[in-house]
Design a protein around this motif. Structure first.
Motif, PDB file in Angstrom:
ATOM      1  N   ALA A  53       0.821  -1.212   0.000  1.00 33.63           N
ATOM      2  CA  ALA A  53       0.000   0.000   0.000  1.00 33.63           C
ATOM      3  C   ALA A  53       0.854   1.260   0.000  1.00 33.63           C
ATOM      4  O   ALA A  53       0.561   2.226  -0.706  1.00 33.63           O
ATOM      5  N   LYS A  54       1.919   1.240   0.774  1.00 34.38           N
ATOM      6  CA  LYS A  54       2.758   2.434   0.853  1.00 34.38           C
ATOM      7  C   LYS A  54       3.493   2.677  -0.460  1.00 34.38           C
ATOM      8  O   LYS A  54       3.646   3.823  -0.895  1.00 34.38           O
ATOM      9  N   ARG A  55       3.954   1.621  -1.094  1.00 36.71           N
ATOM     10  CA  ARG A  55       4.622   1.804  -2.384  1.00 36.71           C
ATOM     11  C   ARG A  55       3.641   2.301  -3.443  1.00 36.71           C
ATOM     12  O   ARG A  55       3.998   3.125  -4.296  1.00 36.71           O
ATOM     13  N   LEU A  56       2.406   1.817  -3.395  1.00 36.71           N
ATOM     14  CA  LEU A  56       1.390   2.313  -4.332  1.00 36.71           C
ATOM     15  C   LEU A  56       1.086   3.782  -4.050  1.00 36.71           C
ATOM     16  O   LEU A  56       0.919   4.581  -4.982  1.00 36.71           O
ATOM     17  N   ALA A 104       6.084  -9.960  -3.275  1.00 41.33           N
ATOM     18  CA  ALA A 104       5.317  -8.726  -3.422  1.00 41.33           C
ATOM     19  C   ALA A 104       6.117  -7.689  -4.194  1.00 41.33           C
ATOM     20  O   ALA A 104       5.587  -6.981  -5.057  1.00 41.33           O
ATOM     21  N   ASP A 105       7.397  -7.594  -3.887  1.00 37.70           N
ATOM     22  CA  ASP A 105       8.279  -6.654  -4.574  1.00 37.70           C
ATOM     23  C   ASP A 105       8.323  -6.956  -6.071  1.00 37.70           C
ATOM     24  O   ASP A 105       8.266  -6.048  -6.902  1.00 37.70           O
ATOM     25  N   THR A 106       8.427  -8.230  -6.417  1.00 40.26           N
ATOM     26  CA  THR A 106       8.464  -8.637  -7.822  1.00 40.26           C
ATOM     27  C   THR A 106       7.173  -8.281  -8.534  1.00 40.26           C
ATOM     28  O   THR A 106       7.187  -7.764  -9.664  1.00 40.26           O
ATOM     29  N   LEU A 107       6.046  -8.532  -7.880  1.00 42.78           N
ATOM     30  CA  LEU A 107       4.755  -8.187  -8.474  1.00 42.78           C
ATOM     31  C   LEU A 107       4.631  -6.681  -8.673  1.00 42.78           C
ATOM     32  O   LEU A 107       4.109  -6.223  -9.700  1.00 42.78           O
ATOM     33  N   LEU A 108       5.119  -5.907  -7.710  1.00 46.33           N
ATOM     34  CA  LEU A 108       5.073  -4.451  -7.826  1.00 46.33           C
ATOM     35  C   LEU A 108       5.959  -3.951  -8.957  1.00 46.33           C
ATOM     36  O   LEU A 108       5.567  -3.074  -9.736  1.00 46.33           O
ATOM     37  N   GLU A 109       7.165  -4.516  -9.053  1.00 48.03           N
ATOM     38  CA  GLU A 109       8.105  -4.064 -10.078  1.00 48.03           C
ATOM     39  C   GLU A 109       7.572  -4.328 -11.478  1.00 48.03           C
ATOM     40  O   GLU A 109       7.933  -3.634 -12.435  1.00 48.03           O
ATOM     41  N   ASP A 110       6.708  -5.329 -11.609  1.00 50.54           N
ATOM     42  CA  ASP A 110       6.149  -5.655 -12.922  1.00 50.54           C
ATOM     43  C   ASP A 110       5.186  -4.587 -13.425  1.00 50.54           C
ATOM     44  O   ASP A 110       4.948  -4.481 -14.637  1.00 50.54           O
ATOM     45  N   VAL A 111       4.621  -3.785 -12.503  1.00 55.58           N
ATOM     46  CA  VAL A 111       3.614  -2.804 -12.922  1.00 55.58           C
ATOM     47  C   VAL A 111       4.002  -1.365 -12.619  1.00 55.58           C
ATOM     48  O   VAL A 111       3.474  -0.434 -13.234  1.00 55.58           O
ATOM     49  N   LEU A 112       4.901  -1.157 -11.669  1.00 52.42           N
ATOM     50  CA  LEU A 112       5.282   0.206 -11.323  1.00 52.42           C
ATOM     51  C   LEU A 112       6.434   0.677 -12.194  1.00 52.42           C
ATOM     52  O   LEU A 112       7.461   0.013 -12.308  1.00 52.42           O
ATOM     53  N   VAL A 113       6.261   1.832 -12.777  1.00 51.79           N
ATOM     54  CA  VAL A 113       7.337   2.440 -13.554  1.00 51.79           C
ATOM     55  C   VAL A 113       8.292   3.107 -12.577  1.00 51.79           C
ATOM     56  O   VAL A 113       7.865   3.828 -11.671  1.00 51.79           O
ATOM     57  N   GLU A 114       9.573   2.849 -12.737  1.00 55.08           N
ATOM     58  CA  GLU A 114      10.568   3.466 -11.854  1.00 55.08           C
ATOM     59  C   GLU A 114      10.515   4.980 -12.031  1.00 55.08           C
ATOM     60  O   GLU A 114      10.769   5.504 -13.113  1.00 55.08           O
ATOM     61  N   GLU A 115      10.142   5.688 -10.971  1.00 51.83           N
ATOM     62  CA  GLU A 115       9.975   7.126 -11.100  1.00 51.83           C
ATOM     63  C   GLU A 115      11.323   7.827 -11.168  1.00 51.83           C
ATOM     64  O   GLU A 115      12.316   7.344 -10.637  1.00 51.83           O
TER      65      GLU A 115
END
Length: 256
Positions: A53-56, A104-115
């Motif tokens: 949640a915090k990363r989102l 969870a980190d892997t799943l997040l990295e698949d959809v989050l663009v590195e800002e």
């Protein structure tokens, strides 16, 4: 300081709970009792869900994902599938929590663009004066609150009260007298707000390592597994995050 100790102890206790849950999860998987497996896993996932949640939230505030596109449950629901199908990858109880965070980190990295982080901030942080820090926090609070109001479902998970006491930032600092003065001078809420503001400006790897270490109480070898980096790289990221935070606190508060 009592709140900090209680927070630390509660995180350690939860790590132990997750570690002990491994035995029952392994048994449920072996006996193909998926409902029982998922019911217990649900009790194991609160810290992972808060991390997601915090990363989102950070990605949303930085406008690298659109409002309403992703929810924490999108990722934790997938974690139930990943955990059941790949549970054999976990060797023992102490590896369960880091493994879940890594998934969870892997799943997040698949959809989050590195800002893109603010290079001007990054290169000039040591030179900001108190007035600049105050103006920065005012803007951060205004921008952040506008979006966070729309994330009511994340409030209890992502912004649950936790203690960013100065001690967590000034670990082994050789200016103990100044650290003690800041600890006495600043309220926990002031420390938390300033820390969140600075972390928001830092690159994702640095910010994530700091939060895994301070909020989730993982050791450096565990963080290296979660973030797929060497222990040396993790240690350097943590040291850099602490250095930037120290500088910001001294410039804004210690030099008054």
């Amino acid at each position: 300081m009592e709140h900090t100790t209680a927070y630390h102890e509660s995180r350690i206790a939860f790590h132990l709970f997750v570690q002990k849950a491994y035995t029952d999860l392994a048994l449920f998987k072996k006996e193909d009792k998926r409902a029982a497996f998922n019911a217990l896993l649900l009790k194991v996932l609160p810290e992972v869900k808060r991390y997601v949640a915090k990363r989102l939230n950070t990605a949303l505030l930085k406008k690298t994902i659109p409002m309403g596109k992703y929810k924490p449950d999108d990722f934790t629901d997938q974690l139930f599938i990943e955990a059941y199908e790949h549970f054999d990858e976990i060797e023992d109880g102490k590896d369960l929590h880091p493994w879940l965070f890594k998934k969870a980190d892997t799943l997040l990295e698949d959809v989050l663009v590195e800002e893109e982080f603010d290079t001007i901030f990054f290169e000039n942080i040591d030179d900001f004066a108190k007035q600049e820090w105050d103006a920065m926090e005012e803007k951060f609070s205004t921008d952040g609150d506008g979006d966070l109001v729309m994330l009511e479902e994340l409030d209890d998970i992502s912004y649950r009260k936790h203690d960013y006491i100065v001690k967590n930032i000034f670990l082994e600092d050789n200016r103990a007298d100044q650290m003690a003065k800041l600890d006495k001078k600043l309220s926990e809420e002031t420390v938390k707000k300033h820390t969140e503001m600075v972390l928001h400006q830092l690159p994702t790897p640095m910010r994530t390592v700091f939060e895994l270490f301070t909020e989730h109480q993982f050791e450096l070898p565990e963080i290296s597994k979660i973030r797929n980096k060497t222990v040396q790289e993790v240690a350097q990221l943590l040291e850099d995050a602490q250095r930037f935070l120290k500088s910001s606190f001294y410039k804004r508060y210690a030099e008054e």
